[in-house]
Design an enzyme around this catalytic site. Sequence first.
Site, mmCIF file in Angstrom:
data_model
loop_
_atom_site.group_PDB
_atom_site.id
_atom_site.type_symbol
_atom_site.label_atom_id
_atom_site.label_comp_id
_atom_site.label_asym_id
_atom_site.label_seq_id
_atom_site.Cartn_x
_atom_site.Cartn_y
_atom_site.Cartn_z
ATOM 1 N N HIS A 1 0.811 -1.225 0.000
ATOM 2 C CA HIS A 1 0.000 0.000 0.000
ATOM 3 C C HIS A 1 0.844 1.275 0.000
ATOM 4 C CE1 HIS A 1 -2.698 -2.999 2.115
ATOM 5 N NE2 HIS A 1 -3.392 -2.675 1.066
ATOM 6 N N THR B 1 -5.862 3.292 -6.093
ATOM 7 C CA THR B 1 -5.710 2.350 -7.222
ATOM 8 C C THR B 1 -6.849 1.354 -7.331
ATOM 9 O OG1 THR B 1 -4.377 0.889 -5.832
ATOM 10 C CG2 THR B 1 -3.189 2.471 -7.225
ATOM 11 N N ASN C 1 -10.516 -3.455 -2.088
ATOM 12 C CA ASN C 1 -10.873 -3.825 -3.461
ATOM 13 C C ASN C 1 -11.863 -4.985 -3.480
ATOM 14 O OD1 ASN C 1 -9.331 -6.502 -4.382
ATOM 15 N ND2 ASN C 1 -7.968 -5.393 -3.010
ATOM 16 N N SER D 1 -5.877 -9.444 -2.977
ATOM 17 C CA SER D 1 -5.078 -9.983 -1.878
ATOM 18 C C SER D 1 -5.423 -11.434 -1.568
ATOM 19 C CB SER D 1 -5.300 -9.129 -0.617
ATOM 20 O OG SER D 1 -4.893 -7.801 -0.836
ATOM 21 N N GLU E 1 -3.363 2.901 1.844
ATOM 22 C CA GLU E 1 -2.836 3.437 0.586
ATOM 23 C C GLU E 1 -3.088 4.941 0.501
ATOM 24 O OE1 GLU E 1 -3.966 1.463 -3.122
ATOM 25 O OE2 GLU E 1 -4.004 3.419 -4.097
ATOM 26 N N SER F 1 -10.274 -5.909 3.091
ATOM 27 C CA SER F 1 -9.751 -5.589 1.768
ATOM 28 C C SER F 1 -10.698 -4.639 1.038
ATOM 29 C CB SER F 1 -9.568 -6.876 0.951
ATOM 30 O OG SER F 1 -9.307 -6.566 -0.395
ATOM 31 N N HIS G 1 -7.990 4.177 4.478
ATOM 32 C CA HIS G 1 -7.238 3.094 3.847
ATOM 33 C C HIS G 1 -5.744 3.437 3.865
ATOM 34 C CE1 HIS G 1 -5.800 0.264 0.792
ATOM 35 N NE2 HIS G 1 -6.907 -0.409 1.009
#
Length: 697
Positions: free
Chosen positions: A83, A180, A238, A280, A135, A236, A133
């Site tokens: 991240h 992302t 995503n 992941s 990231e 997660s 998050h």
Amino acid sequence: MFGNEENDLKITVAKSAGFCFGVKRAVDMVYEQAETGKKVFTFGPIIHNDEVVHDLEKKGVCVIEDIEELKKQKEGTIIIRSHGVSKEIYQLLEEQKIEIVDATCPFVKKIHRLVEEHAKAGDFIVIIGNESHPEVEGIKGWCDQAVCVIETKEQAEEFTPFWETNSDNKQHKICIVSQTTFNYKKFQDLVEIIGKKGYDIIALNTICNATEERQTEAENLARVSDAMIVIGGKHSSNTQKLFEICKKKCDDTYYIQTLVDLDLKQFKSFSSVGITAGASTPNNIIKEVTMGMTEGILEQEDSKKEIQEVTAENVSTQEAADSKPQEAAANNAGTTGEEPESFEQLLEGTLKTIHNGEIVEGTVIDVKEDEIVLNIGYKSDGIITRSEYTNESNADLTTKVTVGDTMQAKVLKVNDGEGQVVLTYKRLAAERGNKRLEEAFNNEEVLTAKVAAVLDGGLSVVVDEARIFIPASLVSDTYEQDLSKYAGQEIEFIITEFNPRRRRIIGNRKKLLLEKKEELKKQLFEKISEGMVMEGVVKNVTDFGAFVDLGGADGLLHISEMSWGRVENPKKVFKVGDEVKVLIKEIKGEKIALSRKFDDENPWLNAADKYAAGHVVTGKVARMTDFGAFVELEPGVDALLHVSQIAKEHIEKPSDVLKTGQEVTAKVVDFNKDARKISLSIKAMLNDQEKEESSEE
């Protein structure tokens, strides 16, 4: 794509499911570092997947959760997770001079570079994503100014840049980037809302191509599937977005982490199921879920056929019953000169009738490598093919049964189209085996069986011709990437899920291993105490010490406790599998500190006699400083040879005249047992020698 002839359930796995490039790269880097034996830390979990993080913990990789904990680290290797982190973290690590392994995803690195450049140019940075998050937190740390994070439509509509309230009212360009893993369609919508406010904006699509592809494929798959399974960690981002996307297109969408979370009863009425997974999610978990789905499909088609054939038999029986009066009349006709029954008719009257599903007993009258022929007392012989006798694909049936053997089998088809009866021994044995397994399941009995096959998602074992599936995650108490070593091995396990109607019988070896470990650990801690000497086996060797298995728990033998002498590298002293005698130095909770510094071997016990002041001794230079050289007189006993005592003439530093490992002889000028300090002097020894020589003259 996976299908099943028996119920036509189609299972489709998205091509893009599982590890993306950045995540796979990061995970591979951590496993590589874990093998070095160094102290390895990740700043935060390397990825949002508990299975991977727990496995890395077992390999000695620790997770540092916050910056305050990070500041305390003075040694080891710090891995920057996929991240990414802020510029401040990099600066902190550089100041601490700690080894850094940067596993930041290249796509995230690109965002760091973009926001840093635009912030320096005076642009106001807006990040589309989840503010909490990691990231996004990392991206914020490269802006060198205030930033705004927007995730929802409401936040975009309420967005007001800072200069609107500034007295100078100077406007700036707005640079918009994205997390992302953010939903591409949602990113477009939010940019459009901000754009309508009339500001000068630069929108940079920084959503990873793999993420966009994964989301598009998941949406298309959900649109044509009766049900969707989304696999990934609960934290997660995503994977959560994948679930939201699939849920909009398919009401029956299920979010799971592993096969254990899946209730196959929910899929009984579906004809098509789609499977996708977050970036992941390891490939072995996806395979395990897919295999579990495939194994769990009901044999619906076989059931339908059996019902149809039994119904047909019932009709035939009813027709025969209706014809009894006519048969009786025909028999009576024999006494009035009408033609009697033929020999064939009389023979058939002595033979029994059979039905699909019936259990029959017969005698083996012929056996080939791939086929057994049984006389079952019916007008046709019964045939058992290799595939209906055993699960062993290459079994030679001539080694299994002999002509004249009596055996039972189950009728699959009364007539296979060529007048033969199709029998199964395997399914009958499996049914009986299922009863055995049901009892084992209810009683939590420990079973032993040989591994019949190593599959992509786990192991297959057979007990009384009933097949049990052991998922990869339940094979061992540690993550094992390659299960091939179990092929042909006899293993112990218990049944933790029993549903034979759905052909779902799940074995669990992991639970047994954990229970045995826990019992051994309990027994160990009940009998050990500080000061006790034990035998152990070296389990792992690192740069800082060795982990020793004491028979239930591991103890740490630190490098400083390996010997009374100096140990430069533990790997030169110990290797995995060595048996060692150790002293239990300290027990703190479940942590055991070990030592090999046994009191009766302490070299200082006799040091006062051997190294009393005035004695001339010989040793090797162990290490040097600017103020002197430390000479090892024996392992565990060092003495200081001060720079002023090395020679009669002035010397700037010891390394000018001495080398590490060089043997030197000097006089003991001071001995302090309590402080364990010994002082040496070559100069004093030389002076003594000169006096002796002059007195002799």
